[in-house]
Design a protein around this motif. Sequence first.
Motif, mmCIF file in Angstrom:
data_model
loop_
_atom_site.group_PDB
_atom_site.id
_atom_site.type_symbol
_atom_site.label_atom_id
_atom_site.label_comp_id
_atom_site.label_asym_id
_atom_site.label_seq_id
_atom_site.Cartn_x
_atom_site.Cartn_y
_atom_site.Cartn_z
ATOM 1 N N ILE A 139 0.838 -1.205 0.000
ATOM 2 C CA ILE A 139 0.000 0.000 0.000
ATOM 3 C C ILE A 139 0.868 1.248 0.000
ATOM 4 C CG2 ILE A 139 -2.040 -1.089 0.990
ATOM 5 C CD1 ILE A 139 -1.195 0.013 3.748
ATOM 6 N N ASP A 140 0.323 2.314 -0.561
ATOM 7 C CA ASP A 140 1.012 3.594 -0.679
ATOM 8 C C ASP A 140 0.018 4.683 -0.273
ATOM 9 O OD1 ASP A 140 2.164 6.002 -1.545
ATOM 10 O OD2 ASP A 140 2.798 5.202 -3.483
ATOM 11 N N PRO A 141 0.332 5.485 0.754
ATOM 12 C CA PRO A 141 -0.602 6.525 1.186
ATOM 13 C C PRO A 141 -0.723 7.694 0.213
ATOM 14 C CG PRO A 141 1.429 6.670 2.443
ATOM 15 C CD PRO A 141 1.527 5.423 1.601
ATOM 16 N N GLY A 142 0.088 7.730 -0.829
ATOM 17 C CA GLY A 142 -0.083 8.733 -1.880
ATOM 18 C C GLY A 142 0.403 10.123 -1.516
ATOM 19 N N ILE A 143 1.632 10.213 -1.037
ATOM 20 C CA ILE A 143 2.211 11.522 -0.745
ATOM 21 C C ILE A 143 2.146 12.372 -2.011
ATOM 22 C CG2 ILE A 143 4.345 12.751 -0.137
ATOM 23 C CD1 ILE A 143 3.165 11.207 2.213
ATOM 24 N N GLY A 144 1.564 13.567 -1.892
ATOM 25 C CA GLY A 144 1.477 14.484 -3.022
ATOM 26 C C GLY A 144 0.314 14.249 -3.973
ATOM 27 N N PHE A 145 -0.474 13.229 -3.730
ATOM 28 C CA PHE A 145 -1.583 12.905 -4.629
ATOM 29 C C PHE A 145 -2.901 13.266 -3.958
ATOM 30 C CE2 PHE A 145 1.781 10.567 -6.550
ATOM 31 C CZ PHE A 145 1.453 10.438 -7.883
ATOM 32 N N GLY A 146 -3.316 14.516 -4.149
ATOM 33 C CA GLY A 146 -4.561 14.976 -3.552
ATOM 34 C C GLY A 146 -4.410 15.283 -2.077
ATOM 35 N N LYS A 147 -3.265 15.868 -1.724
ATOM 36 C CA LYS A 147 -3.001 16.208 -0.330
ATOM 37 C C LYS A 147 -2.299 17.554 -0.255
ATOM 38 C CE LYS A 147 -2.839 11.355 0.606
ATOM 39 N NZ LYS A 147 -3.093 10.959 -0.792
ATOM 40 N N SER A 148 -2.605 18.289 0.794
ATOM 41 C CA SER A 148 -1.951 19.576 1.012
ATOM 42 C C SER A 148 -0.579 19.359 1.640
ATOM 43 C CB SER A 148 -2.806 20.433 1.955
ATOM 44 O OG SER A 148 -2.771 19.878 3.272
ATOM 45 N N PHE A 149 0.169 20.430 1.768
ATOM 46 C CA PHE A 149 1.472 20.387 2.434
ATOM 47 C C PHE A 149 1.336 19.766 3.820
ATOM 48 C CE2 PHE A 149 4.373 22.502 5.437
ATOM 49 C CZ PHE A 149 5.601 22.155 4.890
ATOM 50 N N ASP A 150 0.397 20.273 4.609
ATOM 51 C CA ASP A 150 0.201 19.745 5.966
ATOM 52 C C ASP A 150 -0.280 18.296 5.949
ATOM 53 O OD1 ASP A 150 1.053 22.077 7.214
ATOM 54 O OD2 ASP A 150 -0.974 22.921 7.327
ATOM 55 N N ASP A 151 -1.129 17.948 4.986
ATOM 56 C CA ASP A 151 -1.589 16.561 4.870
ATOM 57 C C ASP A 151 -0.408 15.615 4.663
ATOM 58 O OD1 ASP A 151 -4.252 17.430 5.025
ATOM 59 O OD2 ASP A 151 -4.562 17.318 2.855
ATOM 60 N N ASN A 152 0.516 15.989 3.765
ATOM 61 C CA ASN A 152 1.676 15.146 3.498
ATOM 62 C C ASN A 152 2.498 14.922 4.760
ATOM 63 O OD1 ASN A 152 1.310 14.707 0.661
ATOM 64 N ND2 ASN A 152 1.998 16.786 0.299
ATOM 65 N N THR A 154 1.437 15.115 7.847
ATOM 66 C CA THR A 154 0.645 14.283 8.758
ATOM 67 C C THR A 154 0.764 12.814 8.380
ATOM 68 O OG1 THR A 154 -0.902 16.069 9.228
ATOM 69 C CG2 THR A 154 -1.696 13.830 9.620
ATOM 70 N N VAL A 155 0.654 12.516 7.103
ATOM 71 C CA VAL A 155 0.772 11.127 6.642
ATOM 72 C C VAL A 155 2.137 10.562 7.033
ATOM 73 C CG1 VAL A 155 0.936 9.641 4.602
ATOM 74 C CG2 VAL A 155 -0.909 11.320 4.781
ATOM 75 N N LEU A 156 3.191 11.310 6.778
ATOM 76 C CA LEU A 156 4.533 10.831 7.121
ATOM 77 C C LEU A 156 4.692 10.634 8.633
ATOM 78 C CD1 LEU A 156 6.718 12.938 4.676
ATOM 79 C CD2 LEU A 156 6.273 10.477 4.566
ATOM 80 N N ARG A 157 4.169 11.550 9.402
ATOM 81 C CA ARG A 157 4.273 11.469 10.864
ATOM 82 C C ARG A 157 3.493 10.275 11.413
ATOM 83 N NH1 ARG A 157 1.305 15.923 12.906
ATOM 84 N NH2 ARG A 157 -0.395 14.424 13.018
ATOM 85 N N ASP A 158 2.364 9.961 10.788
ATOM 86 C CA ASP A 158 1.466 8.938 11.326
ATOM 87 C C ASP A 158 1.413 7.662 10.489
ATOM 88 O OD1 ASP A 158 0.843 10.571 13.486
ATOM 89 O OD2 ASP A 158 -0.886 11.464 12.474
#
Length: 182
Positions: A139-152, A154-158
């Motif tokens: 699985i790939d959470p999709g960094i940069g694919f339909g996510k804001s700077f803060d979203d990216n 958050t995904v990396l942190r969590d």
Amino acid sequence: MAREGADIIDIGGESTRPFSDPLPLDEELRRVIPLIKALSQEIDIPISIDTYKSEVASQALEAGAKMVNDISSMRFDPAMVQLVASAGVPIVLMHMKGTPKNMQVNPVYGDLLGEIIGFLHKVTEKAVSLGIRRDLIIIDPGIGFGKSFDDNLTVLRDLHRISSLGYPILVGTSNKAFIGQD
């Protein structure tokens, strides 16, 4: 990359950067198949084909690719499921909100991680129910694919929350605009 220790080489012929247009099938094939044929003869590490088109994936596997990386999680081309199940190769299923053309227009979430985890759970369960072996799913959470700077961030942190799904996680952070921003 192979000499420098890469574990996998991911080859794609179509840009999926924000606001990009789809590439015609024949052009994508022209870009990737000769390269995969040549590389598969020269390196021992697995080659991944980065495409959402089943015909590109099929020809790439015949040319020597060993896995499929599909940004659409097999949603854009329903034939991808049967191809991957029949070939018995690993598949990367990625979260993306929208399409490359519109994913960055207004990426807003009510519950970012909940929505990503829910999406990935749904597509992995569908893949398994249609014959793809669970142990071949990444699985790939999709960094940069339909996510804001803060979203990216958050995904990396969590990422530990996403790992609760029980699949290996691929995180693609190369060439992402959010890296280096303040």
